[in-house]
Design an enzyme around this catalytic site. Structure first.
Site, PDB file in Angstrom:
ATOM      1  N   SER A 255       0.582  -1.191   0.168  1.00  0.00           N
ATOM      2  CA  SER A 255      -0.106  -0.056   0.043  1.00  0.00           C
ATOM      3  C   SER A 255       0.931   1.338   0.017  1.00  0.00           C
ATOM      4  O   SER A 255       2.249   1.198  -0.053  1.00  0.00           O
ATOM      5  CB  SER A 255      -0.778   0.029   1.192  1.00  0.00           C
ATOM      6  N   LYS A 256       0.168   2.372  -0.172  1.00  0.00           N
ATOM      7  CA  LYS A 256       0.885   3.701   0.165  1.00  0.00           C
ATOM      8  C   LYS A 256       2.119   3.785   1.181  1.00  0.00           C
ATOM      9  O   LYS A 256       3.122   4.280   0.774  1.00  0.00           O
ATOM     10  CB  LYS A 256      -0.116   4.786   0.048  1.00  0.00           C
TER      11      LYS A 256
END
Ligand code: GLU
Length: 488
Positions: A255-256
Site C-alpha cells: 500500500s501507499k
C-alpha cells in the site's frame, strides 16, 4: 481437434492512479498472449460511474504504452467484439438480465438496504452465514405491485443453485472448490439499472471469447459467482489463473505506506520502462535459472503459467533499484538526462531554454554520473557536484585529509600544471595526476584525496579526471582555493 487460439484480456477499472499490481496483471496477460501467439484485449470496466474517470482511463493507456504493452483489440484500436468500454455495453447486459429473469434464474429483489442489514445482523446473531435469505424470490405478483407502488426500485438477483460444489482448476492455485450454499443469491443489476462487476465481467469475457482470465488473487472469491453465471447462461467457462498478492517487505499487502504504488510515480521518479517490466515479471513468475535481468523479449520466450508462483510476491524496492540501475548504465546518457530533466529543472540547474553547448555539457556530466544513480531523480542530487560551487566538507575525516602536511605542495604543483595545460581533457588530467605522484614521491592517496576533497567536499564520487575537464580550469582552481581558505 484444432487448438482454439488463446485470447486474454486486461480489464482495469479506471478509478484512480494505475497501481503497480494492475500493471503486473496486464504484463502477465500480455506475456501469455505473445508467448502463445494469442490476442491481448484491453477492456475498460467503468460501471462504477462515481469513481470512474476518463482521466484515469487515459492514465492507464499511457502507462501501458510506456511499458510497451500494446493491445491487439480493445478501446481505441477496436475489434470484432466491441464496444470495449462497459458503459457502452449496457444494452447487452440488459438483454441477458432479461433472459435470466424470464427463465426464473434471476428475480427482482425489493429489499431496502436497512432490511438487508437487519437480516444480516439477525443471521450473524444466530451464528448463521450472513447470506441473503432469498425471500423476494417468493413474492406474488400482488406483493410485487404493492412494493412498486411504495416507490421501491428493485435490484435483480441471481438465484444460486443450492447444494453444489463449484470447482475451479486454477492455473496458479490448483484445485479450488467452493460450496454454492455459501455464495447466496447475489445482485447482478443494481436498482439504478447498472450491472455489477460479477455479471458484466462474465458476459464480456464470454462475448469477447476470452479463453484465459489471468488476474489478481483478490478476485478469487468472485470466481464462484462468475462460474455459476456461466453455467446458468450455458456459456463456456474460461480458464482462470489468480496471481498472488503483492506484499510489502513487511509482508503486509502493498500500500501507499510502502512507498510509491502507481506506475506514474515510478515514471516520474525516472525509472525506465524496461526495468519496471523486468521487475514486475519477477513478482510472481520464477524463471528456471539464476538470471534476473531480462528484456521483454527474453521474458516472453521463457514465460509460462506453470512458473507463476502461488506464494505472495514481495515488492523489494532495493531489487527494483538494482535492476533499474543496470538499465540506466546501459542507456545512452541523452536518455538518462531526459529522464532526470524535470528533477534538474526543479533543482534550478536547467530550464527548457538551455543552449546546445550546455546540453552537450550536461550529457557529458550525465556520463560521469550515471554509474552512481539508481533512477533519474537521483541524477539531480549527484549533479549538485557540478552546480554548487559553495559547499561544506561532508565529514571530519574529509577535514583531516586537508590537514596533512603534504597538502600545500600537492595543491601548488597541481595548480601550476593545470594552468599550463593547453587542452584540458581526461588524458591530460590523468597525465598531471601521474606526474604529481612521481615528482612529489607520494602515494596516489595523498595526491588524489586532497584534490578531491578540496574540489568536491566529499571523499567519494566520480573520477577526478572526469570531473576536472567538466568543471574547467577556472572553476576547479577557484573551488580549491575557496576550500583551502576555509579549512586550513
Ligand atoms: N475491473 C476489475 C479490476 O480492476 C477486473 C477484474 C477482472 O480481471 O476480472 O479489478
Amino acid at each position: 481437434m484444432e487448438q482454439q487460439p488463446i485470447r486474454v484480456r486486461f480489464a482495469p477499472s479506471p478509478t484512480g492512479p494505475f497501481h503497480i499490481g494492475g500493471a503486473r496483471s496486464a504484463l502477465f496477460n500480455w506475456l501469455l498472449a505473445k508467448k502463445l501467439g494469442g490476442t491481448f484485449v484491453l477492456r475498460i470496466e467503468d460501471t462504477d460511474l462515481v469513481r470512474s474517470s476518463r482521466e484515469s482511463e487515459e492514465n492507464i493507456k499511457e502507462a501501458l504504452h510506456w511499458l510497451g504493452l500494446s493491445w491487439d483489440e480493445g478501446i481505441d484500436v477496436g475489434g470484432p467484439y466491441g464496444p470495449y468500454r462497459q458503459t457502452e455495453r449496457f444494452p447487452i447486459y440488459k438483454e441477458y438480465a432479461e433472459k435470466l429473469l424470464a427463465s426464473g434464474q434471476a428475480y427482482y429483489c425489493y429489499c431496502t438496504d436497512e432490511e438487508l442489514e437487519a437480516e444480516r445482523q439477525a443471521k450473524l446473531a444466530k451464528g448463521e452465514m450472513p447470506i441473503y435469505s432469498g425471500k423476494c424470490r417468493h413474492l406474488s405478483e400482488q406483493e410485487k405491485a404493492k412494493l412498486v407502488a411504495e416507490g421501491r426500485k428493485p435490484t435483480i438477483r441471481f438465484h444460486v443453485p443450492l447444494d453444489q460444489q463449484i470447482v475451479l482448476q486454477d492455473l496458479v492455485r490448483g484445485l479450488v472448490s467452493f460450496e454454492s450454499n455459501g455464495v447466496g443469491d447475489f445482485v447482478i443489476v443494481k436498482s439504478d439499472g447498472i450491472p455489477v462487476y460479477n455479471f458484466a465481467v462474465v458476459l464480456d469475457d464470454s462475448l469477447m471469447k476470452i479463453t484465459h482470465v489471468i488476474r489478481a488473487e483478490e478476485h478469487l472469491s468472485n470466481t464462484p459467482r462468475q462460474i455459476v453465471l456461466y453455467q446458468a447462461l450455458g456459456l463456456p467457462i474460461p480458464k482462470f489463473g489468480h496471481i498472488s498478492l503483492i506484499l510489502g517487505k513487511d509482508r503486509t499487502k502493498m500500500s501507499k505506506r510502502h512507498g510509491a504504488t502507481s506506475v506514474q510515480q515510478y515514471k516520474d521518479l525516472g525509472y525506465l520502462p524496461e526495468a519496471i517490466d523486468n521487475f514486475l515479471a519477477l513478482l510472481g513468475w520464477a524463471p528456471s535459472g539464476e538470471q534476473e535481468i531480462f528484456s521483454l523479449e527474453e521474458i516472453t520466450k521463457q514465460f509460462s503459467m506453470e512458473h507463476v508462483a502461488k506464494n505472495p510476491a514481495v515488492f523489494d524496492i532495493d531489487k527494483l533499484n538494482w535492476i533499474n540501475a543496470h538499465y540506466i548504465r546501459q542507456a545512452t546518457s541523452e536518455r538518462v538526462l531526459e529522464l532526470a530533466w524535470p528533477h534538474l529543472v526543479k533543482a534550478g540547474y536547467v530550464d527548457d531554454d538551455v543552449t546546445e553547448d550546455k546540453r552537450a555539457w550536461l550529457v557529458k556530466v550525465t556520463t560521469a554520473l550515471k554509474g552512481y544513480i539508481s533512477y533519474g531523480a537521483e541524477l539531480a542530487d549527484h549533479m549538485a557536484l557540478f552546480f554548487e560551487d559553495e559547499f561544506t566538507l561532508e565529514t571530519e575525516e574529509a577535514k583531516a585529509v586537508l590537514q596533512h602536511e603534504s597538502v600545500p605542495k600537492v595543491i601548488q604543483l597541481f595548480e601550476e600544471k593545470l594552468t599550463a595545460l593547453e587542452v584540458v581533457d581526461e588524458a591530460a588530467v590523468k597525465g598531471i595526476m601521474k606526474s604529481l605522484t612521481k615528482e612529489l614521491k607520494l602515494g596516489g592517496k595523498y595526491v588524489y584525496m586532497p584534490i578531491r576533497v578540496a574540489l568536491t567536499g566529499k571523499m567519494h564520487g566520480p573520477e577526478l579526471i572526469e570531473i576536472i575537464p567538466l568543471l574547467g580550469v577556472e572553476r576547479t582552481l577557484t573551488r580549491i582555493k575557496q576550500t583551502l581558505a576555509k579549512y586550513i
